[in-house]
Structures are given as C-alpha cells and as structure tokens.
Write a protein that holds these residues in place. Structure first.
Motif, PDB file in Angstrom:
ATOM      1  N   GLN A 164      -5.070  -0.318  -5.766  1.00 49.85           N
ATOM      2  CA  GLN A 164      -4.271   0.791  -6.307  1.00 49.85           C
ATOM      3  C   GLN A 164      -3.808   0.502  -7.730  1.00 49.85           C
ATOM      4  O   GLN A 164      -3.800   1.389  -8.583  1.00 49.85           O
ATOM      5  N   GLN A 178      -5.056   2.200 -11.686  1.00 49.45           N
ATOM      6  CA  GLN A 178      -4.072   2.775 -12.615  1.00 49.45           C
ATOM      7  C   GLN A 178      -4.057   2.078 -13.972  1.00 49.45           C
ATOM      8  O   GLN A 178      -3.475   2.600 -14.924  1.00 49.45           O
ATOM      9  N   LYS A 232       0.828  -1.205   0.000  1.00 48.77           N
ATOM     10  CA  LYS A 232       0.000   0.000   0.000  1.00 48.77           C
ATOM     11  C   LYS A 232       0.859   1.251   0.000  1.00 48.77           C
ATOM     12  O   LYS A 232       0.571   2.224  -0.707  1.00 48.77           O
ATOM     13  N   ARG A 233       1.954   1.240   0.786  1.00 53.21           N
ATOM     14  CA  ARG A 233       2.859   2.393   0.857  1.00 53.21           C
ATOM     15  C   ARG A 233       3.457   2.696  -0.506  1.00 53.21           C
ATOM     16  O   ARG A 233       3.691   3.860  -0.861  1.00 53.21           O
ATOM     17  N   ASN A 234       3.699   1.671  -1.298  1.00 54.92           N
ATOM     18  CA  ASN A 234       4.320   1.845  -2.613  1.00 54.92           C
ATOM     19  C   ASN A 234       3.319   1.769  -3.768  1.00 54.92           C
ATOM     20  O   ASN A 234       3.696   1.549  -4.909  1.00 54.92           O
ATOM     21  N   LYS A 235       2.024   1.932  -3.423  1.00 57.53           N
ATOM     22  CA  LYS A 235       0.941   1.966  -4.410  1.00 57.53           C
ATOM     23  C   LYS A 235       0.913   0.700  -5.266  1.00 57.53           C
ATOM     24  O   LYS A 235       0.741   0.751  -6.485  1.00 57.53           O
TER      25      LYS A 235
END
Length: 207
Positions: free
Chosen positions: A24, A28, A16-19
């Motif tokens: 996420q 995209q 999640k921190r790094n998408k």
C-alpha cells in the motif's frame, strides 16, 4: 483496554487497515515497473522509460520492482505513521503479556465458569494461585456479563449454584470466597472431570 482478540484488534489497528502495508505504501510513493506481453513481438517487454530516472525498490517477496517518485516530505510522512504503528504494537504486546493476561490470555466470552484444581500445591503455592485468580476476577471478569467459580475436590465446592451477573458486589464476594477456601489435598482426576461437567451443565456457559 477492551477484551478483544488480537485478530479483531488487528482489524482496527493493523497496517493493512490503516493503509500502511508495504504494497500500500509503495503504490502511494511510486509505481510498479512492469513487464507487459507485446502481441506483435510475441514476448514480454520491460518498460524502459523509467530506467535511471527514479530510485528503484525490489520486493523480496515476489521480485516486483517499484520506481519511487515521491518527494522526501511524503516519505517522512509515512515514516511518522509507521513509527506510531510500532509504538501501538509495542503497547499491545506489553498489555498482552502483563498481569492476568500473561496467565489466562484475554477472556472474550461473556459468560464463564472458572474450574479450580489446585493439584498438590503447597500452602505458599496455593496462595499464589488464589492471587492470580483474584487478579483475573478484578481485571477481566469485571468486563464480562456472568461468571461462577467451582473448586474440584472430593466434595465439589461452588461459589454460586449457577453463573451470576457481574457487578462490583459479586466480584468482591467471589474474591472473598476464594480467600476463605481451605488448603486441601489434591483432587483426583474423577473430581476434576466432575467439576468440568458441572461447569458445562450451566446453560449460559454451554450455549
């Protein structure tokens, strides 16, 4: 690696921190196939314009459907990032389950007192215990601020009277003291409790 908990590690390196979480990535590489409530009709109506135009992916977690619009190059880009994340997770797991961390976990406190109760360990087992303790001193205690060692026995034994600042000299001194301990009979429950109370009486530890 620094002595950080897995929760803190995930805050820095998690998907999640790094998408890179599923939601996420989907946002995209496509868009959600929505059902909106149409007031004039008085019912939800599905968006039909994307039907048959794009590949679709349905999330098992909530049943939401995404229309995938990204080109192959973008998808392969995310594949590379995910493979890198998998490798990083594997390295973390190997680190967590190796050496002193396998027995003691990851020390996160800056001041600790290790209470040693060798129980009814035979001489060979006694040496194995001391090997493990020496390992945690050299691998993890060297990264914190203060420490001490207490042995639960009829005559309670302490390496130092109170927690001592960590340095190359003090860690080596503690390891030497550890290997000079004599093999004794098992400590009683009372001895163990006394050793724990003595550890907690150290102001730096109890705070």
């Amino acid at each position: 690696q620094p002595l950080v908990s897995s929760s803190k590690w995930l805050q820095l390196h998690g998907l999640k921190r790094n998408k890179l979480s599923l939601s996420q990535i989907l946002s995209q590489i496509g868009f959600q196939h929505r059902k909106d409530y149409v007031t004039s009709l008085g019912k939800p109506v599905a968006s039909r314009y994307a039907d048959g135009l794009f590949p679709q992916y349905e999330r098992a977690q909530d049943g939401s459907v995404y229309n995938l619009t990204a080109k192959k190059e973008l998808i392969l880009h995310f594949v590379d990032y995910l493979m890198g994340a998998i490798e990083l997770y594997q390295q973390r797991l190997e680190w967590l389950t190796s050496a002193s961390r396998l027995l003691f976990g990851v020390i996160q406190e800056q001041c600790i007192v290790i209470v040693m109760d060798f129980g009814t360990a035979a001489p060979a087992e006694f040496d194995l215990c001391r090997d493990a303790l020496a390992m945690v001193l050299l691998e993890q205690v060297t990264q914190i601020a203060k420490f001490n060692l207490i042995r639960a026995a009829q005559d309670l034994t302490k390496w130092q009277q109170k927690s001592t600042p960590v340095s190359e000299h003090t860690v080596k001194s503690a390891v030497t003291w550890l290997w000079k301990l004599d093999h004794m009979t098992a400590a009683s429950h009372t001895n163990s409790a006394e050793a724990l109370l003595e550890a907690m009486s150290d102001e730096m530890v109890s705070s």
